[in-house]
Design an enzyme around this catalytic site. Sequence first.
Site, PDB file in Angstrom:
ATOM      1  N   LYS A   1      18.215  -2.873 -18.150  1.00  0.00           N
ATOM      2  CA  LYS A   1      18.092  -1.414 -18.193  1.00  0.00           C
ATOM      3  C   LYS A   1      17.151  -1.008 -17.058  1.00  0.00           C
ATOM      4  CE  LYS A   1      16.054   2.168 -21.153  1.00  0.00           C
ATOM      5  NZ  LYS A   1      15.772   2.601 -22.526  1.00  0.00           N
TER       6      LYS A   1
ATOM      7  N   ARG B   1      12.476   4.988 -32.954  1.00  0.00           N
ATOM      8  CA  ARG B   1      11.408   5.980 -32.774  1.00  0.00           C
ATOM      9  C   ARG B   1      11.212   6.846 -34.001  1.00  0.00           C
ATOM     10  NH1 ARG B   1      13.066   8.106 -26.758  1.00  0.00           N
ATOM     11  NH2 ARG B   1      13.387   6.021 -25.933  1.00  0.00           N
TER      12      ARG B   1
ATOM     13  N   GLU C   1      23.331   3.244 -28.990  1.00  0.00           N
ATOM     14  CA  GLU C   1      21.943   2.738 -29.098  1.00  0.00           C
ATOM     15  C   GLU C   1      21.114   3.692 -29.946  1.00  0.00           C
ATOM     16  OE1 GLU C   1      19.881   2.279 -25.321  1.00  0.00           O
ATOM     17  OE2 GLU C   1      17.945   2.540 -26.332  1.00  0.00           O
TER      18      GLU C   1
HETATM   19  C1  3PG Z   1      15.104   7.461 -23.662  1.00  0.00           C
HETATM   20  O1  3PG Z   1      14.403   6.486 -23.685  1.00  0.00           O
HETATM   21  O2  3PG Z   1      14.902   8.468 -24.334  1.00  0.00           O
HETATM   22  C2  3PG Z   1      16.280   7.350 -22.811  1.00  0.00           C
HETATM   23  O3  3PG Z   1      15.883   6.871 -21.593  1.00  0.00           O
HETATM   24  C3  3PG Z   1      17.065   8.600 -22.710  1.00  0.00           C
HETATM   25  O4  3PG Z   1      16.639   9.340 -21.640  1.00  0.00           O
HETATM   26  P1  3PG Z   1      17.272  10.792 -21.415  1.00  0.00           P
HETATM   27  O5  3PG Z   1      16.888  11.591 -22.629  1.00  0.00           O
HETATM   28  O6  3PG Z   1      16.636  11.272 -20.145  1.00  0.00           O
HETATM   29  O7  3PG Z   1      18.754  10.616 -21.304  1.00  0.00           O
END
Ligand code: 3PG
Length: 216
Positions: A133, A49, A45
């Site tokens: 999710k 961002r 994924e």
């Molecule tokens: C995110 O949106 O960044 C994910 O949920 C990943 O979360 P994490 O960095 O706590 O694994």
Amino acid sequence: MSTDWTAMKRALVRCPIIPVLTVKDVAQAAPLAQALVSAEMTVLEVTLRTDCAVDAIRIMAAAKPDAWVGGGTALAAADIERIIGAGGRFVVTPGAPARLLAAAVAAAVPVIPGIATVTEALTARDAGFRFMKFFPAGPAGGAAALKAFAGPLPDLVFCPTGGVSLDNLADYLSLPNVVAVGGSWMVPENLITQGRFDEIAVLARRAVDRARQLRP
Ligand code: 3PG
């Protein structure tokens, strides 16, 4: 809703971990995908961002056509279209407001809507979704919350994401209503920016090995 679900779920049975990737430089995309796929992580994924996220999806999808490269942090219908347009094979959203859910239902690829509460899960369920999710998993109650969800929501399965690590992987993967977890612990930002992809492959392999111990 897309019928590619079955194939995607098969990939998640083989490796029930979805690395959540934030790519800041397109040059990182191909070696990052290579490192993860070499460790047998095949559902990747890329979060929307960064400015180059869509290009990163395009590059990874082209470089690894057998992997499931998708996009996350889809906040609006246009994001779903951008991900699909780049060759993304699935979409993840952090939440599930009505307009985004409607776009998710109409999407040509599987969409995993984000939920954090029973009410949100029921809303997504009403729209036809069964795989969601659970975000942000840790702050929203962790494995204990998902275990409790199984009572009233026996037909739903989840991908907890947010605060998942090697240390609590067993808590999540021991739950029958967890298909897979998402997380970024195997792709630390400093290793990506410094191009230390071999070390990322080692971290990813450690995660896959642990998952296989937990789900032989
Ligand atoms: C995110 O949106 O960044 C994910 O949920 C990943 O979360 P994490 O960095 O706590 O694994």
